[in-house]
Design a protein around this motif. Structure first.
Motif, mmCIF file in Angstrom:
data_model
loop_
_atom_site.group_PDB
_atom_site.id
_atom_site.type_symbol
_atom_site.label_atom_id
_atom_site.label_comp_id
_atom_site.label_asym_id
_atom_site.label_seq_id
_atom_site.Cartn_x
_atom_site.Cartn_y
_atom_site.Cartn_z
ATOM 1 N N SER A 10 0.864 -1.216 0.053
ATOM 2 C CA SER A 10 -0.254 0.019 -0.078
ATOM 3 C C SER A 10 0.721 1.268 0.003
ATOM 4 O O SER A 10 0.607 2.087 -0.564
ATOM 5 C CB SER A 10 -0.996 -0.046 1.247
ATOM 6 N N GLN A 11 2.213 1.451 0.914
ATOM 7 C CA GLN A 11 2.887 2.382 0.783
ATOM 8 C C GLN A 11 3.320 2.702 -0.372
ATOM 9 O O GLN A 11 3.511 3.812 -0.857
ATOM 10 C CB GLN A 11 3.823 1.937 2.096
ATOM 11 N N GLN A 12 3.941 1.571 -1.063
ATOM 12 C CA GLN A 12 4.810 1.658 -2.567
ATOM 13 C C GLN A 12 3.715 2.149 -3.558
ATOM 14 O O GLN A 12 3.994 3.004 -4.424
ATOM 15 C CB GLN A 12 5.114 0.343 -2.736
ATOM 16 N N LYS A 13 2.516 1.690 -3.536
ATOM 17 C CA LYS A 13 1.326 2.077 -4.363
ATOM 18 C C LYS A 13 1.103 3.813 -4.137
ATOM 19 O O LYS A 13 1.043 4.453 -5.246
ATOM 20 C CB LYS A 13 0.009 1.226 -4.266
ATOM 21 N N ASN A 14 1.105 4.017 -3.060
ATOM 22 C CA ASN A 14 0.957 5.374 -2.600
ATOM 23 C C ASN A 14 1.944 6.244 -3.095
ATOM 24 O O ASN A 14 1.865 7.149 -3.789
ATOM 25 C CB ASN A 14 0.445 5.796 -1.237
ATOM 26 N N ALA A 15 3.080 5.837 -2.864
ATOM 27 C CA ALA A 15 4.255 6.724 -3.328
ATOM 28 C C ALA A 15 4.416 6.750 -4.943
ATOM 29 O O ALA A 15 4.579 7.919 -5.228
ATOM 30 C CB ALA A 15 5.570 5.968 -2.800
ATOM 31 N N LYS A 17 1.954 6.801 -7.002
ATOM 32 C CA LYS A 17 0.512 7.481 -7.226
ATOM 33 C C LYS A 17 1.048 9.286 -7.035
ATOM 34 O O LYS A 17 0.717 9.896 -7.858
ATOM 35 C CB LYS A 17 -0.718 7.329 -6.558
ATOM 36 N N GLN A 18 1.480 9.201 -5.826
ATOM 37 C CA GLN A 18 1.991 10.740 -5.578
ATOM 38 C C GLN A 18 3.064 11.214 -6.356
ATOM 39 O O GLN A 18 3.105 12.423 -6.859
ATOM 40 C CB GLN A 18 2.512 10.933 -4.040
ATOM 41 N N ALA A 19 4.002 10.087 -6.910
ATOM 42 C CA ALA A 19 4.909 10.553 -8.054
ATOM 43 C C ALA A 19 4.563 10.997 -9.261
ATOM 44 O O ALA A 19 4.686 11.874 -9.933
ATOM 45 C CB ALA A 19 6.064 9.717 -8.022
ATOM 46 N N GLU A 20 3.653 10.134 -9.779
ATOM 47 C CA GLU A 20 2.965 10.548 -10.914
ATOM 48 C C GLU A 20 2.258 11.908 -10.794
ATOM 49 O O GLU A 20 2.087 12.614 -11.887
ATOM 50 C CB GLU A 20 1.816 9.415 -11.194
ATOM 51 N N ILE A 21 1.476 12.256 -9.718
ATOM 52 C CA ILE A 21 0.607 13.198 -9.694
ATOM 53 C C ILE A 21 1.629 14.665 -9.684
ATOM 54 O O ILE A 21 1.388 15.629 -10.321
ATOM 55 C CB ILE A 21 -0.104 13.444 -8.530
ATOM 56 N N LYS A 22 2.855 14.513 -8.987
ATOM 57 C CA LYS A 22 3.850 15.520 -8.928
ATOM 58 C C LYS A 22 4.438 15.757 -10.259
ATOM 59 O O LYS A 22 4.654 17.112 -10.616
ATOM 60 C CB LYS A 22 4.783 15.131 -7.909
ATOM 61 N N LYS A 23 4.750 14.689 -11.209
ATOM 62 C CA LYS A 23 5.127 14.653 -12.599
ATOM 63 C C LYS A 23 4.235 15.578 -13.326
ATOM 64 O O LYS A 23 4.539 16.263 -14.352
ATOM 65 C CB LYS A 23 5.571 13.396 -13.034
#
Length: 76
Positions: A10-15, A17-23
């Protein structure tokens, strides 16, 4: 609550997802505004976005200083 392996996934999936949003967000408004300020006054070092504004600034703030050559043909 997730525990162990499920929590890690779950943590890896969230990280990810957050990286894609930031990019996808790209650069912010502040850097875009800073890039738009291309003319710099040689006397006071203030920055202006276009030559018209630069000439108006120069005429009002530095009336005794001769006009720079790059502002000769610009209409204010």
């Amino acid at each position: 609550m997730a525990r162990g392996h499920q929590k890690l996934q779950s943590q890896q999936k969230n990280a990810k997802k957050q990286a894609e949003i930031k990019k996808s967000k790209g650069h912010d408004q502040k850097t875009a505004a800073k890039a738009a300020l291309v003319f710099t006054c040689a006397v006071c070092r203030s920055q202006m976005p276009d030559p018209k504004t630069f000439k108006q600034h120069f005429e009002s703030k530095h009336p005794k200083t001769p006009l720079p050559p790059e502002l000769e043909g610009v209409e204010a």
